[in-house]
Design a protein around this motif. Structure first.
Motif: not given
Length: 152
Positions: A45-59, A61-62
């Protein structure tokens, strides 16, 4: 008489063997149907911060691709500001050092949108902030983060 006793014993042995094999087969079938509690897999289960960092990485990259192509940058993603409030896996990591690096990251990200002529430099400054923080907190993603640098 001895032959009768031998035949009865052999038959008894065969019947017991067949019954024991059937019970073993039933037990094996039950074990296959019932999940083993000792070896249960648990989903990470990803923490909120881990999920946010994953989203920031994708953003990012684009965003890197848009900067490299000279496309329009767009608007600052407001969800990046959640970096200040998202729940971490280990709350003790949300210390002064993290807050300082998060502020540097957000400032660099905002500058990309405020000063698009220097977007590449601002973008790389944001990547620097990520790496500096991860060098102190959680080094695992550093090789992946380094791939974000714009080298041109």
């Amino acid at each position: 008489m001895k032959k009768v006793i031998v035949v009865v014993l052999v038959l008894l042995f065969l019947v017991l063997s067949v019954l024991s094999c059937q019970k073993a087969a039933e037990k094996t079938a039950e074990e296959k149907c019932e999940p083993k509690t000792e070896n249960k897999l648990e989903m990470y289960q990803m923490s909120e911060m881990a999920a946010l960092m994953e989203q920031m990485y994708v953003d990012n990259k684009r965003l890197k691709e848009r900067i490299q192509k000279g496309d329009t940058i767009g608007q600052f993603p407001q969800h990046f500001l959640r970096i200040h409030e998202a729940v971490m896996t280990d709350e003790s990591d949300n210390d002064a050092f993290f807050k300082e690096q998060a502020a540097k990251f957000i400032k660099a990200q905002e500058m990309i949108y405020k000063d698009p002529k220097n977007a590449k430099e601002h973008f790389n400054t944001g990547v620097d902030a990520c790496i500096q923080c991860h060098q102190q907190k959680c080094g695992g993603p550093i090789p992946r983060i380094k791939k974000l640098y714009i080298k041109e």
